[in-house]
Design a protein around this motif. Sequence first.
Motif: not given
Length: 254
Positions: A81, A84, A99, A105-109, A149
């Motif tokens: 996170t 990135r 993604s 990439e996001r925190l949830r991913q 991802t």
Amino acid sequence: MAFQPEPLVTGDAVQLDVSIAQLPVRALAALIDVTVMAAGYAVLTVLWALTLRDFDPALSAAVLIIFMVLVLVGYPVVFETATRGRSLGKMALGLRVVSDDGGPERLRQAAFRALSSVIEIWMLTGGPAVICSMLSPRGKRIGDVFAGTMVISERAPRLNPPPPMPPELAWWAATLQLSGLGPEQADMARQFLSRATGLEPGLREQMGRRIAADVAARISPPPPPDVPPELMLAAVLAERHRRELARLQARLPS
């Protein structure tokens, strides 16, 4: 297992030609991360032994479990996170998690990938991750499938950007149906245009007509009569690029 470069559009609406990370490189990056995580857990265990071993056994066991969670889940989530999409192993080998649309990439991913790795990598010794990566066209392990991802190589050679739109064909390109044009045909056309000036004239004309005919069979309406193959291919690629950017920009928050 090698994967060919394919165009992606980043979260900043910039097209990049990148390569999906190869399985051996990902495995080496994972080995580096495992080494870092094992060292971190060893340090935490030593601290636990020096400070908590005389406490209640249940409390000591709970602290060890917390340490394990911090190492197995916290390390990849925090690093990927904050950077990135890169852990220490990925930094070392030029890899990044992105993604599916090429965005960061996001925190949830990152959390989905880390939680999945506890099962597919740690509990099952990586077998499911390797099998899934070999079967996936984009080299995805199970965690990537659920998180949406993929892992790309930032050090792989990049293809040339799409050519500019020929002004005289802009009106035709705007009417095109491009759903039948796959990445393989677009990649072939892009490579041909980037190398056309270095080809022998006869071979250049022959290749141009063959590739243009293949592309024309996958789009509609057909190009105007007597359009040179190279101009037709340039118009198609430029319009395809423009639509990809417009599609992504429509999804970005204003």
